[in-house]
Design a protein around this motif. Structure first.
Motif, mmCIF file in Angstrom:
data_model
loop_
_atom_site.group_PDB
_atom_site.id
_atom_site.type_symbol
_atom_site.label_atom_id
_atom_site.label_comp_id
_atom_site.label_asym_id
_atom_site.label_seq_id
_atom_site.Cartn_x
_atom_site.Cartn_y
_atom_site.Cartn_z
ATOM 1 N N GLY A 68 27.020 -8.203 99.261
ATOM 2 C CA GLY A 68 28.347 -8.575 98.795
ATOM 3 C C GLY A 68 28.343 -9.939 98.148
ATOM 4 O O GLY A 68 27.844 -10.913 98.716
ATOM 5 N N ASN A 193 29.618 -0.051 97.887
ATOM 6 C CA ASN A 193 31.012 0.054 98.307
ATOM 7 C C ASN A 193 31.410 1.475 98.678
ATOM 8 O O ASN A 193 32.599 1.797 98.730
ATOM 9 C CB ASN A 193 31.934 -0.465 97.196
ATOM 10 N N ASP A 210 35.572 -2.135 100.585
ATOM 11 C CA ASP A 210 35.662 -3.332 99.743
ATOM 12 C C ASP A 210 36.765 -3.203 98.693
ATOM 13 O O ASP A 210 36.572 -2.621 97.631
ATOM 14 C CB ASP A 210 34.331 -3.650 99.067
#
Length: 266
Positions: A68, A193, A210
């Motif tokens: 991330g 994701n 996300d």
């Protein structure tokens, strides 16, 4: 010489960063009902203070993800956690995301998670080093990133491509369902994701994670699910469906350094 090299680096790095962002970001698509990003919303005062206060009783356990670009890690939650409404949650059913920003993109993420029914809490949490960080606590979803799945790792290239295509179809079905049911379009549909469940080298389910506000868009009432799904599938290419590049932060750091150098020296 340094400035000249920076000009070249800015050009190359710009291609490396901007092009993937454009691939994952949803351009405005009024014909299919995709409107403006959540970050363009007007946020009420209460929505701007979602990270203001500590979350009493919240204890982080292990860091479960280092992936991330816009967070400082995803953690499991130790013990139990009682939310502000008095509901008690088992830690094993939660995850805690340490976010980088207290601004529109994370206010919008809280908004999206509330719409989805996955939101539990947001505020500040004490870290092992004694610091305090902004955190979003949410319900844990089942599954894993496709490349982490053992069956996928052991599959042939042909089987991997078939599994990838199945995952994208199920992903976009979920994206389209949320767009119609919740009036929000999830655009950041890179592989990391999406959590999948695999059985016998077939994708059984895919769930979105996300909801960074820069990549969540309002959807107009009456948008057609089939049109939304078609657009989603057309924007996610199985041959190039990958995780985000963790080195992007490094490239952005060089860009900032070069930009400052050019402004001062050039």
């Amino acid at each position: 010489m340094f400035v000249a090299k920076c000009h070249l680096l800015l050009y190359i790095a710009g291609l490396l960063i901007v092009v993937p962002v454009l691939v994952h970001a949803a351009p405005l698509q009024p014909k299919v009902g995709i409107l403006t990003p959540y970050t363009d919303s007007q946020f009420a005062p209460a929505e701007q203070t979602v990270f203001k206060f500590p979350l009493p009783g919240l204890k982080l356990d292990k860091r479960i993800s280092h992936r991330g670009l816009n967070n400082k890690g995803i953690y499991s939650v130790a013990g139990v956690y009682k939310d502000s409404a008095g509901k008690v949650h088992a830690g094993k059913d939660l995850v805690a995301k340490i976010v980088l920003h207290d601004a529109e993109r994370t206010w919008a993420e809280v908004k999206a998670l509330k719409k989805k029914g996955q939101f539990v809490a947001s505020g500040q949490v004490g870290m092992p080093d004694g610091s305090w960080e902004q955190v979003i606590v949410m319900q844990k979803l089942s599954g894993e990133v496709l490349v982490d799945n053992d069956e996928y790792k052991q599959a042939t290239q042909q089987e991997k491509m078939q599994m990838t295509k199945q995952a994208i179809q199920l992903l976009c079905e979920e994206v389209a369902k949320e767009a119609v049911d919740l009036q929000m379009y999830h655009a950041d549909n890179n592989m990391q994701n999406v959590l999948v469940i695999v059985a016998n080298k077939k994708i059984v389910s895919a769930q979105i994670v996300d909801y960074d506000g820069d990549f969540v868009y309002d959807v107009k009432q009456g948008a057609q699910k089939a049109n939304i799904k078609r657009f989603c599938v057309s924007s996610v290419h199985p041959e190039s469906w990958t995780l985000q590049d963790p080195k992007a932060f490094d490239r952005r750091g060089w860009i900032r350094l070069c930009a400052m150098s050019i402004s001062v020296m050039g």
